[in-house]
Design an enzyme around this catalytic site. Structure first.
Site, mmCIF file in Angstrom:
data_model
loop_
_atom_site.group_PDB
_atom_site.id
_atom_site.type_symbol
_atom_site.label_atom_id
_atom_site.label_comp_id
_atom_site.label_asym_id
_atom_site.label_seq_id
_atom_site.Cartn_x
_atom_site.Cartn_y
_atom_site.Cartn_z
ATOM 1 N N HIS A 247 -5.504 -0.158 3.480
ATOM 2 C CA HIS A 247 -4.562 0.371 2.493
ATOM 3 C C HIS A 247 -4.392 1.869 2.686
ATOM 4 O O HIS A 247 -5.156 2.505 3.410
ATOM 5 C CB HIS A 247 -5.032 0.068 1.057
ATOM 6 C CG HIS A 247 -6.287 0.782 0.640
ATOM 7 N ND1 HIS A 247 -7.556 0.257 0.839
ATOM 8 C CD2 HIS A 247 -6.492 1.998 0.060
ATOM 9 C CE1 HIS A 247 -8.463 1.095 0.384
ATOM 10 N NE2 HIS A 247 -7.854 2.181 -0.096
ATOM 11 N N GLU B 21 -2.393 2.052 -2.677
ATOM 12 C CA GLU B 21 -3.192 2.430 -3.839
ATOM 13 C C GLU B 21 -2.605 3.718 -4.409
ATOM 14 O O GLU B 21 -2.286 4.650 -3.656
ATOM 15 C CB GLU B 21 -4.650 2.657 -3.413
ATOM 16 C CG GLU B 21 -5.563 3.079 -4.563
ATOM 17 C CD GLU B 21 -7.021 3.287 -4.119
ATOM 18 O OE1 GLU B 21 -7.289 3.239 -2.903
ATOM 19 O OE2 GLU B 21 -7.869 3.514 -5.006
ATOM 20 N N HIS C 293 -6.312 9.221 0.914
ATOM 21 C CA HIS C 293 -7.125 8.621 1.977
ATOM 22 C C HIS C 293 -6.446 7.413 2.585
ATOM 23 O O HIS C 293 -5.480 6.878 2.046
ATOM 24 C CB HIS C 293 -8.518 8.229 1.454
ATOM 25 C CG HIS C 293 -8.506 7.168 0.394
ATOM 26 N ND1 HIS C 293 -8.581 7.429 -0.955
ATOM 27 C CD2 HIS C 293 -8.436 5.807 0.477
ATOM 28 C CE1 HIS C 293 -8.569 6.296 -1.651
ATOM 29 N NE2 HIS C 293 -8.479 5.303 -0.801
#
Lengths: 139, 139
Positions: free
Chosen positions: B81, B130, B8
């Site tokens: 992010h 991430e 994502h």
């Protein structure tokens, strides 16, 4: 319009070569395409493949590159835009404008060889959104 | 480590409800999950599905939320992010650190229920990355 694939995330960098090394050596990217110039947009481009999407590394090309301002604010680079696929770019532009969003300029050929537009961040929660016509025969 | 799926893109917003309306009404997102709180990370979360990936809308939760600083610099919101999948979060953390990257804290349970780590933007070209352990049985 129905939201299409997340084609890529555009990441601005002062050096595509340095960024390639990061994605390859630190994160383990195995498919990194050859960089190429996209003079119409004032950027040099390099696609890095994930199994389901791509990172588009972009570096300023020429003095008029729109990336100079971004890199002045973010000298190390950073996330620059996200790109979604749409079936028809002219229909997408008309729909965005009918809904009150500001489209930046006319459709032009993007890094994947199909026409793209950009929607102003002020209409998209601070995010610069690229809409890209899905390549014929893709996916 | 081999680079996995782009799970994502995390997008910070002052209001998940306002952002949901943008993705639904302007871009035509058809699958928007119910928002939920993730107190361990100080965020409220809402996933918006594309056919191949997701947008993670994140809104500050609580006074100590790490998003307050981001939204002070970007009041309208913005790209926060990107998240890639990895097969094993502890192996990924060890590998990042062995290669000299700064990992922020210990692995903790992320929005998809599997452990995640964050790699400092200074090591990733200004991008907060991430890494998320792929859910068992996913994909």
């Amino acid at each position: 319009m129905t939201l299409g694939r997340l084609n890529h995330v555009g990441i601005a960098t002062p050096s595509i070569e340095t960024s390639i090394a990061l994605y390859r050596d630190l994160l383990g990217a195995t498919k990194i395409h050859d960089p190429f110039d996209l003079p119409a947009q004032g950027v040099r481009v390099c696609f890095v493949d994930m199994p389901n999407s791509q990172i588009e590394l972009i570096e300023p090309l020429g003095e008029a590159s729109p990336l100079h301002g971004f890199l002045a604010r973010n000298p190390a680079g950073g996330q620059h835009h996200i790109c979604f696929e749409v079936p028809d770019i002219h229909a997408a532009k008309a729909e965005m404008e009918a809904k009150g969003a500001k489209v930046l300029g006319e459709p032009r050929i993007g890094a994947h060889g199909t026409p793209v537009i950009f929607v102003h961040p002020k209409n998209m929660g601070g995010v610069l959104v690229e809409l890209m016509e899905t390549p014929k025969g893709a996916h």
